[in-house]
Design a protein around this motif. Structure first.
Motif, short mmCIF file in Angstrom:
data_model
loop_
_atom_site.label_atom_id
_atom_site.label_comp_id
_atom_site.label_asym_id
_atom_site.label_seq_id
_atom_site.Cartn_x
_atom_site.Cartn_y
_atom_site.Cartn_z
N TYR A 12 10.62 23.34 8.52
CA TYR A 12 11.68 23.05 9.46
C TYR A 12 11.13 22.66 10.83
CZ TYR A 12 16.11 23.27 11.92
OH TYR A 12 17.21 22.94 12.67
N ASP A 13 10.00 23.21 11.20
CA ASP A 13 9.42 22.94 12.51
C ASP A 13 8.80 21.54 12.62
OD1 ASP A 13 10.17 25.37 13.53
OD2 ASP A 13 8.22 26.32 13.25
N LEU A 14 8.60 20.87 11.49
CA LEU A 14 8.03 19.52 11.53
C LEU A 14 9.03 18.55 12.16
CD1 LEU A 14 6.36 19.32 7.99
CD2 LEU A 14 5.21 19.64 10.20
N TYR A 102 18.92 28.39 11.74
CA TYR A 102 18.84 27.09 11.06
C TYR A 102 17.82 27.08 9.93
CZ TYR A 102 21.51 25.32 15.04
OH TYR A 102 22.48 25.11 15.98
N THR A 103 16.72 27.79 10.11
CA THR A 103 15.71 27.85 9.05
C THR A 103 16.28 28.54 7.82
OG1 THR A 103 13.97 27.98 10.71
CG2 THR A 103 13.38 28.63 8.49
N ALA A 106 18.50 26.09 6.00
CA ALA A 106 17.72 25.11 5.24
C ALA A 106 17.13 25.77 3.99
CB ALA A 106 16.61 24.52 6.11
N GLY A 107 16.67 27.01 4.14
CA GLY A 107 16.13 27.74 3.00
C GLY A 107 17.17 28.04 1.94
N MET A 108 18.42 28.18 2.34
CA MET A 108 19.50 28.42 1.39
C MET A 108 19.97 27.12 0.74
SD MET A 108 21.75 31.22 3.46
CE MET A 108 22.95 31.38 2.16
N LEU A 109 19.89 26.02 1.48
CA LEU A 109 20.36 24.74 0.97
C LEU A 109 19.39 24.15 -0.06
CD1 LEU A 109 22.36 22.41 0.98
CD2 LEU A 109 21.21 21.51 3.03
N ALA A 110 18.10 24.35 0.13
CA ALA A 110 17.10 23.75 -0.77
C ALA A 110 17.32 24.12 -2.24
CB ALA A 110 15.69 24.12 -0.32
N PRO A 111 17.51 25.39 -2.59
CA PRO A 111 17.74 25.71 -4.01
C PRO A 111 19.03 25.11 -4.56
CG PRO A 111 17.29 27.72 -2.76
CD PRO A 111 17.38 26.59 -1.79
N VAL A 112 20.02 24.94 -3.70
CA VAL A 112 21.27 24.29 -4.12
C VAL A 112 20.99 22.84 -4.51
CG1 VAL A 112 23.57 23.55 -3.35
CG2 VAL A 112 22.73 25.82 -2.72
N LYS A 133 18.61 19.93 10.33
CA LYS A 133 18.19 19.45 11.66
C LYS A 133 19.23 18.50 12.24
CE LYS A 133 13.15 19.54 11.77
NZ LYS A 133 12.94 19.91 13.15
N ARG A 134 19.70 17.59 11.43
CA ARG A 134 20.62 16.57 11.92
C ARG A 134 22.00 17.12 12.21
NH1 ARG A 134 18.48 11.16 8.87
NH2 ARG A 134 16.41 11.34 9.79
#
Length: 167
Positions: A12-14, A102-103, A106-112, A133-134
């Motif tokens: 996420y930090d990238l 936010y991290t 994102a971590g919850m959305l990825a497996p979905v 991020k957006r």
């Protein structure tokens, strides 16, 4: 679990350009098969090069390819979560996570994205980070209304070609 949280934070930090470039590189290495079945490297989140931004050399065209892939996957992810046929409980969970961190969202959305779209975990992790991020820039009103604005759904007839590119 802590290791997964740390990895999610690092991804996420990238910078968005670096994430798009990584997505483009993975998509090319995977031969366009975002499930990762044709290229073992794309299956694991360990395949994400977390140091690519510090080296300063991003292959030409990688960002453009990453943006194209992201726009396609982003629209499909939106359809799965934010249309009447979407998963309301997942959407509510993501809304709550966005309020906290936010991290975490994102971590919850990825497996979905892995389970719903069949994406390779590395691709899903990058796409989830880019989505969060957006939309996190203007999250008032919940995830779907903000996400819809970023896709410009009301202005276009199709989401695949009509999504805007922001960087």
């Amino acid at each position: 679990m802590t290791q997964a949280n740390e990895l999610a934070q690092q991804i996420y930090d990238l910078d968005e350009d670096v994430l798009e470039a990584q997505l483009g590189i993975l998509a090319e290495e995977m031969g366009g098969d975002l499930t990762g079945q044709s290229a073992p490297r794309g299956v694991s989140v360990d395949s994400i090069d977390l140091d690519v931004g510090t080296r300063g050399v991003i292959p030409p065209g990688a960002i453009a390819i990453g943006q194209k892939v992201f726009n396609q996957v982003n629209a499909e992810a939106y359809k799965i979560l934010c249309t009447p046929l979407g998963d309301e409980s997942t959407r509510e969970t993501l809304d709550k996570a966005l309020e906290e961190n936010y991290t975490k969202a994102a971590g919850m959305l990825a497996p979905v994205l892995v389970s719903s779209l069949g994406l390779a975990p590395a691709v899903a992790a990058i796409v989830a980070s880019l989505i969060i991020k957006r939309i996190s820039k203007d999250i008032a009103g919940g995830i779907c209304s903000t996400w819809e604005k970023s896709l410009n759904i009301s202005e276009t007839s199709t989401t695949n070609e009509g999504s805007t590119q922001t960087s």
